[in-house]
Design an enzyme around this catalytic site. Sequence first.
Site, PDB file in Angstrom:
ATOM      1  N   ASP A  87       0.990  -1.096   0.210  1.00 23.92           N
ATOM      2  CA  ASP A  87      -0.349   0.207   0.324  1.00 23.92           C
ATOM      3  C   ASP A  87       1.224   1.090  -0.103  1.00 23.92           C
ATOM      4  OD1 ASP A  87      -2.029   1.845   0.037  1.00 23.92           O
ATOM      5  OD2 ASP A  87      -2.775   0.751   2.118  1.00 23.92           O
ATOM      6  N   ASP A 122      -2.784   6.964  -4.433  1.00 18.92           N
ATOM      7  CA  ASP A 122      -3.584   7.252  -4.746  1.00 18.92           C
ATOM      8  C   ASP A 122      -5.084   8.752  -3.139  1.00 18.92           C
ATOM      9  OD1 ASP A 122      -4.232   4.950  -3.927  1.00 18.92           O
ATOM     10  OD2 ASP A 122      -6.493   6.331  -3.588  1.00 18.92           O
ATOM     11  N   CYS A 276     -17.642 -22.428  16.610  1.00 15.67           N
ATOM     12  CA  CYS A 276     -16.268 -23.289  15.291  1.00 15.67           C
ATOM     13  C   CYS A 276     -15.771 -23.585  15.794  1.00 15.67           C
ATOM     14  CB  CYS A 276     -15.453 -21.137  14.943  1.00 15.67           C
ATOM     15  SG  CYS A 276     -14.284 -21.543  13.380  1.00 15.67           S
ATOM     16  N   CYS A 278     -12.547 -24.466  14.571  1.00  7.92           N
ATOM     17  CA  CYS A 278     -11.124 -24.265  13.376  1.00  7.92           C
ATOM     18  C   CYS A 278     -10.215 -24.524  14.748  1.00  7.92           C
ATOM     19  CB  CYS A 278     -10.409 -22.495  13.408  1.00  7.92           C
ATOM     20  SG  CYS A 278     -10.590 -21.301  15.164  1.00  7.92           S
ATOM     21  N   CYS A 281     -10.212 -22.651  17.947  1.00  7.44           N
ATOM     22  CA  CYS A 281     -11.536 -23.204  18.742  1.00  7.44           C
ATOM     23  C   CYS A 281     -11.706 -24.356  18.901  1.00  7.44           C
ATOM     24  CB  CYS A 281     -13.186 -22.169  17.514  1.00  7.44           C
ATOM     25  SG  CYS A 281     -13.248 -20.743  17.532  1.00  7.44           S
TER      26      CYS A 281
END
Length: 483
Positions: A87, A122, A276, A278, A281
């Site tokens: 960025d 930008d 969850c 994952c 978790c």
Amino acid sequence: MQEIFEIKDKDVMGRIGRLKTAHGVIETPTIMPVIRPGTDASRLRAFGVEIIITNAYITYRSPDLREDAIKKGLHHLTNWDRPIMTDSGSYQLYEYRDIEIANSEIVRFQREIGSDIGVPLDIPSAIDITHTRAKMELDTTLNRLREARNLIDDCKDDMILAGTIQGSIYPDLREYAAKEASKIGFDLYPIGGVVPLMERYRYSDLVRVILHSKLNLEPASPIHLFGAGHPMVFALAVALGCDLFDSAAYTLYASGGRYLSPMGTYFIEAMEYLPCSCPVCSRNSVRDLRMDEGLLADHNLYTSFEEIRRIKEAIREKRLWELVQMRVQAHPKLLDGLKEMVSFADFIERFDPISKTSFFYGGPESSRRSEVLRYSNRLDRFELEGNVLITTKKRLDIEYDHLFFLKPPFGPYPEELSETYPVGPSEIPKTPDHEAMVTAAANIRRLIALNPKVRFVIACERDWEEYLRGVIEDGVEVVWIER
Ligand SMILES: [Zn+2]
């Protein structure tokens, strides 16, 4: 321009693609976790990360990091040998309105440190500024895009140059930005300035901004929705044609004690169960996550990638629309976003693949799906004469030359299409909603109007009465049948 993006599969406006970079190919849609400059990113591989994003301006601003980045390269600095996007400092520009670097300098710097995808500096216009101001900022952005394009040669340079689309919330400016940026020619188009919209849950505006940009870019160009990191918006954004996301959200939300899910945000303090499976978790308790922000951030990242895989599978199965309809239940404003999306149905129809395996009617917005519009537009292809029976049931005591069945939201369809997508294999609730009935009745009227010499008879249940009033007034015979 070299072909760096290949589309493998698509559904609605979403696609599974392959983006070629100097450090390998990545599969989209995907998320780029935001990495603090100079930190080790190698552990992210375990989450399914293919590409990361880091800030070139912050790297440049710190003398130590800058020197290291120039000497050893960005990949060494982050201990990451796969693709990296940088960025340019636009966000810092947005936050602090003033940064000390020229566009040409930061573009050259990104190339010098070996970024795979670089971005010009930008101006991310705010969402509450006047049109005049937004246009002025956009003109500056476009000049910087032109300047950057002149610096980075598409064929000789390894760095992909991204051309960010700005224009605040003004549709004409987004369109103009997209058209101008296309003329300059980029390999990737980020849609910028949308974070404030997401923070304020202004999803209708977000959808408009994405579509006004997207519909004026080359359809095959990859799109990055800059700053979108919440898994609950991924499905909608992919369906609108976005391919890349970046996520600072997984750590930012964790630092506020927030547990992300595609169904919305939970506060870990208020949770009793972890919905969850994952690795975080399944091995830790709610209490563990409350005590450890790092664990919470890890869950947030796992769940984000899980959602991306779910979206990809939905694209493969041509069921992305169904997934979006589930996801917009997370927040009423997201549902508004979907409603905004269906108001662009005529445009979306041009992108959506024609053949899928099933059509699941998931609510009023389904009546504006591409399949329904397309069906309605093609009612003129039937060559009919004599007597046509349109019926909800096969009625053998009425004589006909052509038999049409009646099914909301499509309306009349000939027997031959009973096995053909989308009408045949569609799953419609037993009691269709008002929008589906209205759409079906409109298609009956259309079929009748298209065939003025044909005698139509409609045989259906009384549920249709209010929708067929106009047809009955025109003298079409309707036979009421029992359920
Ligand atoms: Zn989890």
